[in-house]
Scaffold this active site. Structure first.
Site, mmCIF file in Angstrom:
data_model
loop_
_atom_site.group_PDB
_atom_site.id
_atom_site.type_symbol
_atom_site.label_atom_id
_atom_site.label_comp_id
_atom_site.label_asym_id
_atom_site.label_seq_id
_atom_site.Cartn_x
_atom_site.Cartn_y
_atom_site.Cartn_z
ATOM 1 N N SER A 119 6.067 0.345 11.915
ATOM 2 C CA SER A 119 4.903 0.682 10.973
ATOM 3 C C SER A 119 5.268 2.189 10.360
ATOM 4 O O SER A 119 5.845 2.871 10.899
ATOM 5 C CB SER A 119 3.513 0.776 11.671
ATOM 6 O OG SER A 119 3.419 2.040 12.514
ATOM 7 N N LYS A 120 4.509 2.175 9.067
ATOM 8 C CA LYS A 120 4.917 3.518 8.456
ATOM 9 C C LYS A 120 4.571 4.568 9.145
ATOM 10 O O LYS A 120 5.306 5.658 9.144
ATOM 11 C CB LYS A 120 4.119 3.552 7.093
ATOM 12 C CG LYS A 120 4.413 2.518 5.951
ATOM 13 C CD LYS A 120 3.438 2.478 4.997
ATOM 14 C CE LYS A 120 3.992 1.165 4.032
ATOM 15 N NZ LYS A 120 2.782 0.904 3.374
ATOM 16 N N ARG A 121 3.205 4.474 10.091
ATOM 17 C CA ARG A 121 2.790 5.522 10.596
ATOM 18 C C ARG A 121 3.724 6.093 12.142
ATOM 19 O O ARG A 121 3.766 6.947 12.345
ATOM 20 C CB ARG A 121 1.480 5.300 11.380
ATOM 21 C CG ARG A 121 0.564 6.068 10.222
ATOM 22 C CD ARG A 121 -1.090 5.471 10.566
ATOM 23 N NE ARG A 121 -1.296 4.066 10.085
ATOM 24 C CZ ARG A 121 -2.229 3.568 10.488
ATOM 25 N NH1 ARG A 121 -3.135 3.858 11.330
ATOM 26 N NH2 ARG A 121 -2.480 2.128 10.035
ATOM 27 N N GLY A 147 6.780 5.914 11.943
ATOM 28 C CA GLY A 147 8.266 6.543 11.798
ATOM 29 C C GLY A 147 9.017 5.633 11.436
ATOM 30 O O GLY A 147 10.259 5.897 11.804
ATOM 31 N N THR A 198 0.714 -1.115 -0.038
ATOM 32 C CA THR A 198 -0.066 0.071 0.035
ATOM 33 C C THR A 198 0.935 1.291 0.131
ATOM 34 O O THR A 198 1.800 1.484 0.907
ATOM 35 C CB THR A 198 -0.754 -0.082 1.446
ATOM 36 O OG1 THR A 198 -1.629 -1.106 1.417
ATOM 37 C CG2 THR A 198 -1.791 1.119 1.486
#
Ligand code: GLU
Length: 305
Positions: A257-259, A261, A15
C-alpha cells in the site's frame, strides 16, 4: 467476457494520494489486457476527491507513470474526450445532480454521528466488516424534531439507506458467483460532513456517465460492490461487469500500500534502473498475492492464493 452489444469500455481509476506501486501497476495492467484484448476503449480517471490526501503533483505524474509501463488510454485528463472532465475534483456538479435524484427518491438522510459514536458501534459484536464499521442505522430512525435539534450543533454527513431485505448477487470475473445478503455493512456515507462526495457515489456516477461496461480493480474493493449495486439499482442503470483481482503482497506478507511505503514505479525506474519489460515479466510470475475472504465464507484479510 459476456457481450451486451455495447462497445466495451474499461477504466483506470487511480487515487493520486501517493506514487503508483507494483500492486497498482499490476491491477492497471490486468484492466488494460482485459479491455484491449476485447478491442475495447479505456478511460483514465483521477479519483482526487479528497483534497487533503491527494496531491496535484502526484496527479500530474500519474499518466507518465502508466505510459512508462506501456499502457495507453483513449480518454483522460491528458487527452480529453467526450466525458471530460476526467478528474473527480472537477465533477462536483455531476455528483450533486445524482444526490438530488436520490434525495427526491427519499433514499438519503442526514447523519449526525460522531467518530466516537461510530467506533462504539464498531466494538459491538459483528460491528465490523471489511468496509469499516457496519453502521447501525442510528440517524435513520431520528424524528424530524430530533434532526432539527442535532442540526443546530453539527453539520451532518449524508447516508444512503440500504434495503435491508435485498440480496446482491453478481458474477465476478475472478471471484465467480458472489452473494452479499442484507444491508451489507449498513447505510453508507455518500457525502461527508465536510461536503466532500464519497467514493461510492462518485465512482458509480462516473462509471454510468462514462459508459463503463467492465470494471477490473483490486480485491480490496469487492466489499464495496453491493453498495455500488444498490446505487445502480436506485439510479435505474445496469451495472458494469466486475472483476476483482488478487493483491500483491510485500516481503513481510502484508499487502502493498502507498501508506506502508511500498516501493514506487518511479523509484524502481530512477533508483534501481528497472526496465518496464522486467516488471511485466514479474507480474506474469507473481505468486505472492492475497485476497480477502469472501463475505459468505466469513470476513477478514489473509487468504493467500
Ligand atoms: N480509486 C480507487 C483506488 O485507487 C479505485 C476505485 C475503483 O476502481 O472502483 O483504489
Amino acid at each position: 467476457m459476456a457481450s451486451s452489444g455495447k462497445a466495451i469500455r474499461g477504466r483506470f481509476a487511480p487515487t493520486p494520494s501517493g506514487r503508483l506501486h507494483l500492486g497498482n501497476a499490476m491491477t492497471a495492467l490486468l484492466a488494460w489486457l482485459q479491455i484491449r484484448s476485447a478491442g475495447g476503449e479505456i478511460v483514465l480517471r483521477l479519483e482526487d476527491l479528497d483534497r487533503q490526501r491527494c496531491k496535484p503533483e502526484l496527479a500530474s505524474q500519474l499518466p507518465g507513470e502508466l505510459k512508462w509501463l506501456g499502457l495507453d488510454w483513449d480518454e483522460g485528463p491528458d487527452v480529453g474526450g467526450p466525458h471530460a472532465p476526467y478528474e473527480q475534483s472537477r465533477r462536483t456538479a455531476q455528483y450533486e445532480r445524482i444526490l438530488d435524484e436520490l434525495q427526491r427518491q427519499g433514499r438519503l438522510y442526514p447523519c449526525y454521528c460522531s467518530r466516537a459514536d461510530l467506533q462504539a458501534a464498531a466494538s459491538a459484536p459483528h460491528g465490523l466488516d471489511a468496509e469499516g464499521p457496519a453502521y447501525p442505522g442510528t440517524c435513520r430512525k431520528l424524528t424530524a424534531l430530533e434532526r432539527t435539534e442535532r442540526a443546530l450543533r453539527k453539520t451532518p454527513s449524508l447516508r444512503f439507506a440500504m434495503n435491508e431485505e435485498a440480496t446482491y448477487r453478481f458474477h465476478d470475473g475472478i471471484a465467480g458467483e458472489t452473494t452479499f445478503a442484507g444491508a451489507s455493512g449498513g447505510d453508507f456515507v455518500v457525502r461527508r460532513a465536510d461536503g466532500i462526495v464519497a467514493y461510492q457515489l462518485a465512482v458509480v456516477a462516473d462509471d454510468i456517465e462514462m459508459e463503463i461496461t467492465d470494471v477490473l480493480r483490486g480485491w480490496d474493493l469487492l466489499d464495496s460492490t453491493p453498495r455500488q449495486l444498490a446505487l445502480y439499482e436506485a439510479l435505474g442503470s445496469p451495472p458494469p461487469r466486475f472483476a476483482h483481482s488478487p493483491l500483491l503482497l510485500g516481503g513481510d506478507g502484508s499487502r502493498l500500500s502507498k501508506r506502508h511505503g511500498a516501493v514506487s514505479l518511479t523509484e524502481l525506474r530512477d533508483r534501481f534502473g528497472v526496465r518496464p519489460e522486467r516488471l511485466l515479466g514479474f507480474f506474469g510470475m507473481a505468486r505472492r498475492a492475497v485476497r480477502p475472504n469472501r463475505r459468505d465464507e466469513g470476513c477478514g484479510l489473509g487468504r493467500r492464493l
